[in-house]
Design an enzyme around this catalytic site. Structure first.
Site, PDB file in Angstrom:
ATOM      1  N   ARG A  50       0.832  -1.212   0.000  1.00 24.84           N
ATOM      2  CA  ARG A  50       0.000   0.000   0.000  1.00 24.84           C
ATOM      3  C   ARG A  50       0.865   1.260   0.000  1.00 24.84           C
ATOM      4  NH1 ARG A  50      -4.457   0.718   4.655  1.00 24.84           N
ATOM      5  NH2 ARG A  50      -2.611   1.191   5.896  1.00 24.84           N
ATOM      6  N   LYS A 149      -2.455   7.126   1.253  1.00 23.83           N
ATOM      7  CA  LYS A 149      -2.161   7.394   2.667  1.00 23.83           C
ATOM      8  C   LYS A 149      -1.035   8.429   2.693  1.00 23.83           C
ATOM      9  CE  LYS A 149      -1.851   4.778   6.949  1.00 23.83           C
ATOM     10  NZ  LYS A 149      -2.785   5.618   7.690  1.00 23.83           N
ATOM     11  N   GLU A 182     -15.718   7.265   6.526  1.00 28.09           N
ATOM     12  CA  GLU A 182     -14.880   6.578   7.519  1.00 28.09           C
ATOM     13  C   GLU A 182     -14.616   7.497   8.698  1.00 28.09           C
ATOM     14  OE1 GLU A 182     -10.960   5.762   5.878  1.00 28.09           O
ATOM     15  OE2 GLU A 182     -10.965   7.632   4.757  1.00 28.09           O
TER      16      GLU A 182
HETATM   17  N1  PMP Z   1      -8.888   5.234   7.369  1.00 21.99           N
HETATM   18  C1  PMP Z   1      -7.922   6.157   7.556  1.00 21.99           C
HETATM   19  C2  PMP Z   1      -8.167   7.548   7.127  1.00 21.99           C
HETATM   20  C3  PMP Z   1      -6.696   5.786   8.138  1.00 21.99           C
HETATM   21  O1  PMP Z   1      -5.739   6.692   8.323  1.00 21.99           O
HETATM   22  C4  PMP Z   1      -6.502   4.437   8.542  1.00 21.99           C
HETATM   23  C5  PMP Z   1      -5.192   4.003   9.130  1.00 21.99           C
HETATM   24  N2  PMP Z   1      -4.918   4.602  10.359  1.00 21.99           N
HETATM   25  C6  PMP Z   1      -7.553   3.531   8.360  1.00 21.99           C
HETATM   26  C7  PMP Z   1      -8.718   3.963   7.752  1.00 21.99           C
HETATM   27  C8  PMP Z   1      -7.408   2.090   8.776  1.00 21.99           C
HETATM   28  O2  PMP Z   1      -6.476   1.445   7.956  1.00 21.99           O
HETATM   29  P1  PMP Z   1      -5.596   0.214   8.481  1.00 21.99           P
HETATM   30  O3  PMP Z   1      -6.537  -0.798   8.977  1.00 21.99           O
HETATM   31  O4  PMP Z   1      -4.854  -0.223   7.280  1.00 21.99           O
HETATM   32  O5  PMP Z   1      -4.717   0.743   9.547  1.00 21.99           O
END
Ligand code: PMP
Length: 289
Positions: A50, A149, A182
């Site tokens: 990622r 990200k 989210e």
């Molecule tokens: N959404 C956002 C905006 C994030 O920054 C993150 C990670 N902190 C997530 C969702 C969750 O992703 P992951 O399970 O890969 O940590």
């Protein structure tokens, strides 16, 4: 603490970044948050994939291969001698001049921190969180795709400020069309009539690695999973709700915008998924030997 600064292990006091680094000047860079459990770096390969996709999307060339980045990450965890913790892996555009032109940055720069993180108090994992939807919209994919990200988290930070100003621990961000996206650093799930439901990635959300893990575990456990467009109505009328993220793990939600979710206590399916998630954290990933 020992920090990996562009491939060199240095003590924390010497781990400094230039004030001309565009990661700092413009938020020009990408990152990952990764957990390790009992000397197992959970889904490290998925996080690295990622990271490189995020970098590719913003035309940032990472100077080392994915395999080497995995090695560097393992090396950093090992150097700190801790079995359980949280890794912050950051790649910046590197040092440039005061203009924003990324072409002025000769080489990207990375660092890896292997430390600890506690996002929410233990009580929230047992009794659940109270969260709120906020007016700040999730950034649109046409401006800055939430799948990237990136180091620019101001959109999420503005949402977090709004939620905490209202006395809520976490924000749920709605997208430009009015659909649920989210939380500020987590994905959201609900359970309705035994079905596990989460916003489709097209709602403009990060493709969370914990999100993926939980969906796979649910399917294996015979729970139906749906990714679809969701409204606030779906949240308010859910039987159960929880958030997922690397730092947050799986955390129950019992109140949204002052509405009690289900019984007001973390639900049975949420608890089951919490347990299933903890069951795989030490097995899937890359071992620190
Ligand atoms: N959404 C956002 C905006 C994030 O920054 C993150 C990670 N902190 C997530 C969702 C969750 O992703 P992951 O399970 O890969 O940590």
């Amino acid at each position: 603490m020992i920090i990996n600064l562009n491939g060199k292990l240095v003590p924390q006091e010497l781990a400094v970044v230039s004030v001309f680094d565009h990661g700092l000047l413009y938020g020009d860079g990408v990152f990952e948050g990764i957990r390790f459990y009992g000397n197992n770096i959970f889904k490290l390969e998925e996080h690295i994939a990622r990271l490189y996709d995020s970098a590719k999307a913003i035309m940032l060339n990472i100077t080392i291969s994915m395999e080497k980045m995995i090695e560097e990450t393992v090396k950093t965890v090992k150097a700190n001698g801790i079995a359980d913790g949280y890794i912050r892996l950051v790649v910046t555009r590197g040092v440039g001049d005061l203009g924003l032109d990324p072409k002025k940055c000769k080489e990207s720069f990375y660092f890896v921190i292997a430390g600890k993180i506690t996002l929410y108090p233990e009580d929230n994992y047992i009794n659940g969180l109270s969260i709120t939807t906020v007016a700040v919209r999730r950034s649109v994919a046409e401006a800055l795709d939430p799948k990237i990200k990136s180091l620019n988290y101001l959109n999420n930070i503005m949402a977090k400020i709004e939620a905490t100003n209202h006395g809520s621990a976490e924000a749920i961000m709605i997208n430009q069309q009015g659909y649920v996206a989210e939380a500020t650093g987590d994905n959201i799930f609900i359970i309705k009539k035994g079905i596990l439901i989460t916003p489709d990635l097209s709602a403009g959300v990060l493709a969370g690695i914990t999100r993926d893990t939980v969906m796979a575990l649910a399917k294996e456990a015979g729970i139906s999973v749906e990714e679809k467009i969701m409204t606030r109505y779906d949240l308010y009328t859910a039987d159960e709700c929880f958030l997922t993220g690397t730092a947050a793990e799986v955390i129950p939600v019992v109140k949204i915008d002052a509405r009690t979710i289900g019984s007001g206590k973390p639900g049975a399916i949420t608890k089951k998924l919490q347990d299933l998630f903890h069951g795989v954290t030490k097995t899937i990933g890359v071992k620190v030997k």
